[in-house]
Design an enzyme around this catalytic site. Structure first.
Site, short mmCIF file in Angstrom:
data_model
loop_
_atom_site.label_atom_id
_atom_site.label_comp_id
_atom_site.label_asym_id
_atom_site.label_seq_id
_atom_site.Cartn_x
_atom_site.Cartn_y
_atom_site.Cartn_z
N ASP A 19 0.73 -1.05 0.04
CA ASP A 19 0.09 0.01 0.10
C ASP A 19 0.97 1.14 0.07
O ASP A 19 1.49 1.56 0.96
CB ASP A 19 -1.02 -0.06 1.34
CG ASP A 19 -1.82 0.97 1.31
OD1 ASP A 19 -1.82 2.16 0.42
OD2 ASP A 19 -2.79 1.12 2.11
N THR A 42 -3.53 5.70 -3.00
CA THR A 42 -4.62 6.68 -3.42
C THR A 42 -3.79 7.58 -4.22
O THR A 42 -2.79 7.38 -4.71
CB THR A 42 -4.82 7.53 -1.88
OG1 THR A 42 -3.62 7.74 -1.30
CG2 THR A 42 -5.70 6.75 -1.09
N LYS A 60 -2.94 12.84 -1.46
CA LYS A 60 -1.64 12.49 -0.83
C LYS A 60 -0.34 13.02 -1.63
O LYS A 60 -0.70 14.25 -2.33
CB LYS A 60 -1.58 11.20 -0.23
CG LYS A 60 -2.39 10.66 0.65
CD LYS A 60 -2.10 9.51 1.49
CE LYS A 60 -3.05 8.97 2.33
NZ LYS A 60 -4.11 8.09 2.04
N1 DSN Z 1 -6.15 9.37 6.44
C1 DSN Z 1 -5.00 9.11 6.06
C2 DSN Z 1 -3.72 9.56 6.66
O1 DSN Z 1 -3.68 10.71 7.18
O2 DSN Z 1 -2.68 9.08 6.57
C3 DSN Z 1 -4.74 7.42 5.62
O3 DSN Z 1 -5.87 7.03 4.96
#
Ligand code: DSN
Length: 422
Positions: free
Chosen positions: A197, A223, A226
Site C-alpha cells: 500500500d 490513493t 496525498k
Molecule cells: N487518513 C490517511 C492519513 O492521514 O494517513 C490515511 O488513510
C-alpha cells in the site's frame, strides 16, 4: 463559484472560508496536499453526470465514447509512470482499493499479516475495528521497541508462524523506506501474495525520490491524492496475471459505477506527475522533511527512528510534558495544522496519544524550501513550549499567514487577485 454563490450562499461561504484556511495556514498533515487548478477543473467537470459500470469496451450502459478514452488515458499514464503491467483506476479511495484486493484473493477467515495500526499501519491492514479485521484473521507485526524501526526478522518469524495468504507492506505513519526486497523474500518463503500500500509515498515513487515497490509486489494499491497530488481517488497496480481478479473485485465486487470526473482528474494529475517539475517537487519534499526533522531534533524533540527518509516524521512528545492532542490544537490556533498520532508502544489513548505526525508534501507544493522549514521548526518549538500563551499563538498565526502569502498555494492563486472594489 458564482453559481454556487447564487444557489447556495451558505455552502459558498463555507467553501470560501476553507479556501482561506488552506491558503493561510501551514499545512503539515502528511496525507494532504494542494492540487492544481487543472485537477480541480477536471474534478468539477460534467463527467460527474455519466454512469459507466464495466471497463472500456465492455460497459453496461451506452454513451461511453468519451469515458472509455478518459479511463484509458488514466490507465496508460499510470502504467507508464509506475512501470506497471496492469492498472485499475476505479476504486473510490484507498480503503475500497484495499478491500478489493482482499476480495480478489481471500475468503472470509483467511489470514492477512500487516503492520499494526498503533505502530503506523492503516485501518484497512487488519485493524479489528475495520472490515479487514472483522472478516479476516488479521495478524500484525510491530516496530522494534528500541529502534522504532521494522524488524524484518520478527516479520519473517511471524509470517512463518501465521502463514498469511497476503503479506501487507505499507503504512500511514512510518518515517523510513520499506525494504521491498525483504518483504518479497518473506512472502515467497510462506507462499503469500505481497501487497504494498504505497498511498503515502506514491508521489515520491512517481517523482523518483523513493524506491518503487512495483518490481517486488504482486499488487500495489495507492490513493491518488496525498503526495501524488491528484484528486481524492485510488488505483490498483498489479502483475498481468492478476488483472482479471482485480478488475472483477473492484467492479462488480465492491463498487458500482466509477466516478468518471475523478478518473479524468487522476489522468491530469498523472500527466503532471510525469514532468521534471514534479520530480523536483518530490526531491524537495524529502529534503524539506529531512531539514525539518534535523531542526526539530536540534530543539530537543524526540523523533521516532531519529529522523526520516521519506515525507513524514513522527514526534514523541512525552519529554515535552504535553499530549499530542493538546499540542496539535495549540499549533492549529497558531496557524500550523498537523495531527496527533500514536507512537509505537504508546501508553496513552488513540484519541489523545503521545505524538504528532508531520509531513511536507503540501508545504513543498506551495514552494517552501529548507529555509522555511527551519522557520517552521522554530514556530513549532515555541508553541509546544508555551501552548497556553494566547498572544504567542496569535503572533505565530500572523507569522504563518505572512509566510504562506509569500508562497501562494497551487489552486488558490486567485485569492491573491483582488478584484476592483473588493
Ligand atoms: N487518513 C490517511 C492519513 O492521514 O494517513 C490515511 O488513510
Amino acid at each position: 463559484m458564482q453559481h454556487v454563490k447564487d444557489i447556495d450562499p451558505e455552502i459558498h461561504s463555507l467553501i470560501k472560508q476553507e479556501e482561506e484556511r488552506q491558503a493561510d495556514k501551514i499545512r503539515l498533515i502528511a496525507s494532504e496536499n494542494y492540487v492544481s487548478r487543472a485537477v480541480l477543473e477536471a474534478t468539477g467537470s460534467v463527467l460527474t453526470n455519466k454512469y459507466s459500470e464495466g471497463y472500456a469496451g465492455r460497459r453496461y450502459y451506452e454513451g461511453q465514447q468519451i469515458i472509455d478514452q478518459v479511463e484509458n488515458l488514466a490507465i496508460n499514464r499510470a502504467k507508464k509512470l509506475f512501470a506497471a503491467e496492469h492498472v485499475n483506476v476505479q476504486p473510490y479511495s484507498g480503503s475500497p482499493a484495499n478491500l478489493a484486493v482482499y476480495l480478489a484473493f481471500l475468503n472470509p477467515g483467511d489470514t492477512i499479516l500487516g503492520m499494526a495500526l498503533p505502530h503506523g499501519g492503516h485501518l484497512t491492514h487488519g485493524a479489528q475495528v475495520s472490515i479487514s479485521g472483522r472478516y479476516f484473521n488479521a495478524q500484525s507485526y510491530q516496530l522494534d521497541r528500541h529502534t522504532g524501526r521494522l524488524n524484518y526478522e520478527q516479520i519473517r518469524a511471524t509470517a512463518h508462524a501465521v502463514r498469511p495468504k497476503i503479506l501487507i507492506a505499507g503504512h500511514s505513519a512510518y518515517p523510513r523506506i520499506l525494504d521491498f526486497r525483504l518483504f518479497r523474500e518473506i512472502a515467497d518463503e510462506v507462499q503469500a501474495l505481497l501487497m504494498v500500500d504505497m498511498a503515502h509515498f506514491a508521489g515520491l515513487v512517481a517523482g523518483g525520490a523513493h524506491p518503487s515497490p512495483l518490481p517486488y509486489a504482486d499488487v500495489v494499491t495507492s490513493t491518488t491524492h496525498k503526495s501524488l497530488r491528484g484528486p481524492r481517488g485510488a488505483m490498483i497496480l498489479c502483475r498481468a496475471e492478476h488483472a482479471q481478479a482485480i478488475d472483477k473485485a473492484v467492479f462488480p465486487g465492491i463498487q458500482g459505477g466509477p466516478h468518471d470526473n475523478t478518473t479524468a482528474a487522476i489522468a491530469v494529475a498523472l500527466k503532471e506527475a510525469d514532468t521534471q517539475a514534479f520530480r523536483d517537487y518530490a526531491a524537495q519534499v524529502v529534503r524539506n522533511a529531512a531539514t525539518l526533522a534535523e531542526a526539530l531534533m536540534a530543539k530537543g524533540f524526540t523523533l521516532i527512528t531519529d529522523g526520516t527518509d521519506n515525507h513524514l516524521m513522527l514526534i514523541d512528545l512525552s519529554n515535552k510534558g504535553i499530549s499530542g492532542k493538546m499540542a496539535s490544537r495549540a499549533l492549529d490556533q497558531a496557524g500550523i495544522v498537523l495531527n496527533s498520532n500514536a507512537v509505537p508502544f504508546d501508553q496513552r489513548k488513540p484519541f489523545d496519544p503521545s505524538g504528532i505526525r508531520l509531513g511536507t508534501p503540501a508545504v513543498t507544493s506551495r514552494g517552501f524550501k529548507e529555509e522555511e522549514m527551519r522557520t517552521v521548526s522554530e514556530m513549532i518549538a515555541k508553541v509546544v513550549d508555551d501552548p497556553g500563551n494566547h498572544q504567542l499563538l496569535a503572533r505565530t498565526a500572523a507569522q504563518a499567514r505572512e509566510l504562506c502569502r509569500a508562497h501562494p498555494a497551487p489552486g488558490l492563486e486567485h485569492l491573491l487577485q483582488v478584484a476592483p472594489g473588493d
